[in-house]
Design a protein around this motif. Structure first.
Motif, short mmCIF file in Angstrom:
data_model
loop_
_atom_site.label_atom_id
_atom_site.label_comp_id
_atom_site.label_asym_id
_atom_site.label_seq_id
_atom_site.Cartn_x
_atom_site.Cartn_y
_atom_site.Cartn_z
N SER A 1 19.56 -45.52 6.70
CA SER A 1 18.65 -44.73 5.96
C SER A 1 18.60 -43.27 6.06
O SER A 1 17.79 -42.67 5.95
CB SER A 1 17.31 -45.53 5.80
OG SER A 1 17.22 -46.79 5.39
N ASP B 1 17.05 -44.45 1.27
CA ASP B 1 16.52 -45.75 1.67
C ASP B 1 17.14 -46.89 1.55
O ASP B 1 18.24 -47.28 0.70
CB ASP B 1 15.32 -45.87 0.99
CG ASP B 1 14.27 -45.13 1.14
OD1 ASP B 1 14.18 -44.25 2.15
OD2 ASP B 1 13.07 -44.98 0.60
N GLU C 1 12.41 -52.84 2.83
CA GLU C 1 13.30 -52.06 3.50
C GLU C 1 13.72 -52.67 4.70
O GLU C 1 13.25 -53.29 5.27
CB GLU C 1 12.45 -50.79 4.01
CG GLU C 1 12.06 -49.76 2.55
CD GLU C 1 11.36 -48.49 3.00
OE1 GLU C 1 11.95 -47.81 3.68
OE2 GLU C 1 10.22 -48.23 2.67
N ARG D 1 8.23 -52.07 0.87
CA ARG D 1 8.18 -50.96 0.00
C ARG D 1 7.72 -51.27 -1.32
O ARG D 1 6.82 -50.62 -1.67
CB ARG D 1 10.05 -50.88 -0.53
CG ARG D 1 10.36 -49.90 -1.25
CD ARG D 1 11.88 -49.95 -1.39
NE ARG D 1 12.41 -49.06 -2.62
CZ ARG D 1 13.09 -47.95 -2.36
NH1 ARG D 1 12.89 -47.34 -1.18
NH2 ARG D 1 13.51 -47.27 -3.39
N GLU E 1 5.31 -48.01 -3.92
CA GLU E 1 5.45 -46.67 -3.48
C GLU E 1 4.42 -45.59 -3.81
O GLU E 1 4.17 -45.53 -5.02
CB GLU E 1 7.01 -46.26 -3.63
CG GLU E 1 7.96 -47.00 -3.15
CD GLU E 1 9.57 -46.69 -3.51
OE1 GLU E 1 10.17 -45.81 -2.84
OE2 GLU E 1 9.62 -47.15 -4.71
N ARG F 1 15.17 -39.88 5.11
CA ARG F 1 14.32 -39.73 6.42
C ARG F 1 15.02 -38.80 7.50
O ARG F 1 13.78 -38.44 8.11
CB ARG F 1 14.48 -41.30 7.14
CG ARG F 1 13.99 -42.43 6.10
CD ARG F 1 14.06 -43.60 6.85
NE ARG F 1 13.57 -44.66 6.29
CZ ARG F 1 12.47 -45.23 6.23
NH1 ARG F 1 11.55 -44.63 7.11
NH2 ARG F 1 11.62 -46.24 5.62
N ARG G 1 5.40 -41.09 2.99
CA ARG G 1 6.34 -42.16 2.87
C ARG G 1 5.79 -43.61 2.35
O ARG G 1 6.42 -44.44 1.92
CB ARG G 1 7.58 -42.12 3.94
CG ARG G 1 8.46 -40.95 3.83
CD ARG G 1 9.52 -41.26 4.92
NE ARG G 1 10.17 -42.41 4.51
CZ ARG G 1 11.34 -42.46 3.67
NH1 ARG G 1 11.69 -41.36 3.06
NH2 ARG G 1 11.90 -43.48 3.47
#
Length: 359
Positions: free
Chosen positions: A60, A64, A88, A106, A125, A142, A162
């Motif tokens: 990631s 992602d 994730e 996620r 999200e 990230r 996030r």
């Protein structure tokens, strides 16, 4: 034997029929890279950073990694039942990601969609992540996004942009001449407040406008906690603006964000603000150069001094096919913290090359 074959065939046909009726889709993205990473492990007596370096295979870095399932059922009259489950994962070691023990960290939603828009219940999200990723050439990276890498990381206490919101209700309107409105709410449930802590919960609203090559967005909210359990000592009030314009030869991105943090006990307030400027430059039919600059400054409630951050990212992506992509990227990050004595300064550089595959 003949009877057994008939049973197996019938079962297979039934599964196919059910899948076709429910319109279930399995999909995802896998991002894995190898690179050289630096991290600040502390500071010496002169305020100089003590750094550690490592060569590592990571997941990631640019986008992602996750696996998901989504589906819908036609209920008639233009109404549909919909669901989405996304988890994730870390491709380098197979572990779950997402900052939570939840498997579907996620997204995990069920909802209804129609002419009125889309309503979902569950975990999703948050709008700050979605809007932040849409107006940065490095998206939700990230490691290399200057929006999520530090400069516009609207973080206070345990809250980070996030993080997906649990116990939530979300709404997205249909497009109204290019304008789309969104709202999200996370219930506080057991996260009750007292004289030292705020009650939990969060709310955010956003507006997006798209007209040809032009894109605009604004999102504002109030965040306390988003898990229904935690009662925080601080509440934050962030907002984030975004804009992009695609000239063909180059696509430009810009963001400006600000957050205010209030302490329940002391009544002190802190403030964080920053901006990001970026570009995506196609250099061939399959390749593009990415560049982004971020700058921010923030203060903590009741703490003298401030923290300044400056991030610069540079990358290149190349499509090997519609689903497979390779990339190389680097980010240089500088930090100066005048809340410490002596003043702390740090500079780190991270680099990685990787491959992504979507399915």
């Amino acid at each position: 034997m003949f009877a057994k074959k008939n049973v197996v065939a019938a079962a297979a046909l039934t599964l196919v029929a059910v899948a076709a009726q429910a319109q279930v889709t399995a999909y995802g993205n896998l991002d894995v890279s190898v690179g050289r990473k630096q991290a600040v492990t502390g500071y010496d007596t002169n305020g100089k950073a003590i750094k550690a370096s490592r060569t590592a295979v990571d997941s990631s870095d640019l986008s992602d990694s996750f696996i998901g399932f989504k589906g819908q059922e036609d209920l008639g009259g233009g109404l549909k039942a919909i669901f989405k489950l996304e988890s994730e994962l870390a491709v380098d070691n197979g572990a779950a990601l997402g900052g939570t023990s939840a498997f579907w960290s996620r997204n995990a939603t069920v909802g209804l969609a129609g002419g009125f828009g889309t309503v979902n219940l569950g975990r999703f999200e948050n709008l700050f992540k979605l809007e932040g990723a849409a107006f940065n050439p490095f998206g939700s990276s990230r490691t290399f996004s200057t929006t999520f890498g530090g400069t516009l990381d609207l973080t206070s206490g345990s809250l980070a942009p996030r993080e997906s919101w649990s116990n939530g209700i979300s709404y997205v309107s249909p497009s109204l001449g290019g304008l789309t409105l969104s709202a999200q709410y996370s219930a506080k449930e057991a996260a009750l407040g007292n004289t030292a802590l705020y009650g939990g919960g969060a709310v955010a609203v956003a507006a997006n406008f798209v007209a040809g090559p032009l894109g605009l967005s604004a999102v504002v909210g109030e965040l306390r906690s988003t898990n229904g359990v935690t009662a925080p000592a601080e509440k934050t009030r962030p907002w984030l603006l975004g804009a992009s314009y695609d000239f063909g030869a180059v696509k430009l991105f810009g963001q400006y964000g600000q957050i205010k943090a209030d302490d329940k006990v002391t009544g002190d307030s802190g403030k964080f603000k920053g901006f990001q400027l970026g570009a995506s430059v196609p250099v061939s039919a399959d390749g593009a150069v990415l560049v982004s600059y971020g700058d921010s400054k923030g203060t903590e409630p009741g703490v003298a001094g401030s923290e300044k951050n400056r991030d610069v990212s540079l990358g290149y992506t190349h499509n090997l096919s519609k689903r497979t992509n390779v990339y190389a990227a680097a980010i240089n990050e500088r930090r100066k913290d005048t809340t410490a004595a002596p003043v702390q300064k740090a500079t780190i550089t991270n680099f990685a090359v990787g491959v992504r595959h979507s399915f």
